[in-house]
Scaffold this active site. Structure first.
Site, short mmCIF file in Angstrom:
data_model
loop_
_atom_site.label_atom_id
_atom_site.label_comp_id
_atom_site.label_asym_id
_atom_site.label_seq_id
_atom_site.Cartn_x
_atom_site.Cartn_y
_atom_site.Cartn_z
N ASP A 8 -9.77 -3.83 2.47
CA ASP A 8 -9.54 -5.27 2.62
C ASP A 8 -11.06 -6.09 3.55
OD1 ASP A 8 -7.14 -3.99 1.92
OD2 ASP A 8 -6.35 -4.57 3.74
N ASP A 46 -5.62 -7.10 0.21
CA ASP A 46 -4.96 -7.52 0.20
C ASP A 46 -4.55 -8.75 -0.22
OD1 ASP A 46 -2.71 -6.74 2.81
OD2 ASP A 46 -3.23 -8.60 3.63
N HIS A 52 4.54 -15.38 0.99
CA HIS A 52 4.81 -13.85 1.65
C HIS A 52 5.19 -13.25 3.00
CE1 HIS A 52 3.41 -9.69 2.81
NE2 HIS A 52 4.30 -9.62 1.52
N LYS A 106 -2.44 -4.93 -2.91
CA LYS A 106 -1.39 -4.47 -1.87
C LYS A 106 -1.04 -5.95 -1.45
CE LYS A 106 -4.23 -3.40 1.98
NZ LYS A 106 -3.86 -3.70 2.72
N CYS A 151 -4.61 -1.66 8.23
CA CYS A 151 -4.73 -1.19 7.25
C CYS A 151 -5.46 0.23 6.55
CB CYS A 151 -5.28 -1.97 5.97
SG CYS A 151 -4.15 -3.57 6.28
#
Ligand code: VGL
Ligand code: ZN
Length: 201
Positions: A8, A46, A52, A106, A151
């Site tokens: 990320d 990401d 979301h 992801k 992450c």
């Protein structure tokens, strides 16, 4: 065979971005310099849909960094970040990406977050990364990127559980909450993860 997993390193996680990791930009030259030492380099992004579940803006009456429950697990509500196809979701412009053999995205399902590069937070769906690395006969996985305490940590956790020999590259990573990072490092050590700096690769 050893692989480097770069987690990320995207504009929204760099100072100036919507969910900036302090000094996130400092790791870019470090990551560029180490890539040549690996048999393979893979990266994650990401990559959230606009609506979301992890965005506070998508919950009436909630603020950034509030906590809700999703699938019976706590979910921090974040500022809108890394929306699919936006500039904020792009890799940092100075990150050298030419060695990336694959990019795993992801957090793409609207109803669940995904901190780990391997599974969503409910362990409902795999990204395929574990199978990919195993088919490529990778035994040792070096992990770096943003954010070390979120992450990167959850990716390392799943990588250890999947049987990879894991190494965390500390100076090629930065935490969102630097103060709380000692505790995360201790958790990594308890998992059997080796913690190094880039000069010992
Ligand atoms: C991340 C919070 C929300 C990360 C991603 O890359 O560490 N943190 N989404
Ligand atoms: Zn996210």
């Amino acid at each position: 065979m050893k692989a480097l997993l770069i987690v990320d390193v995207q504009n929204d996680f760099i100072p100036g971005g919507s969910l900036a990791v302090p000094e996130g930009n400092h790791i870019v030259p470090v990551i560029n310099a180490i890539q040549e030492h690996f048999d393979m380099v893979v990266a994650t992004q990401d990559w959230h849909p606009e609506h979301h579940i992890s965005f506070a803006a998508n919950h009436v009456g909630k603020s950034n960094f509030d906590e809700i429950e999703v699938h019976g697990k706590p979910q921090t509500l974040w500022p809108v970040h890394c929306v699919q196809g936006t500039l904020g979701a792009d890799f940092h412009p100075d990150l050298v990406t030419k060695k990336f053999e694959a990019i795993f995205r992801k957090g793409t399902d609207i109803g669940i977050d995904s901190y780990s590069a391997f599974y969503d937070n409910g362990h409902l769906k795999s990204t395929g990364l574990s199978g990919y690395l195993k088919e490529k006969e990778i035994k040792q996985l070096f992990v770096c990127g943003l954010a070390s305490d979120i992450c990167v940590y959850f990716s390392i956790y799943d990588a250890v559980k999947a049987g990879f020999d894991c190494v965390f590259i500390e100076d090629a990573s930065k935490a969102l909450d630097h103060g709380g990072f000692t505790e995360i490092k201790n958790k990594m050590l308890a998992l059997g993860v080796k913690i190094i700096n880039s000069d010992s690769i």
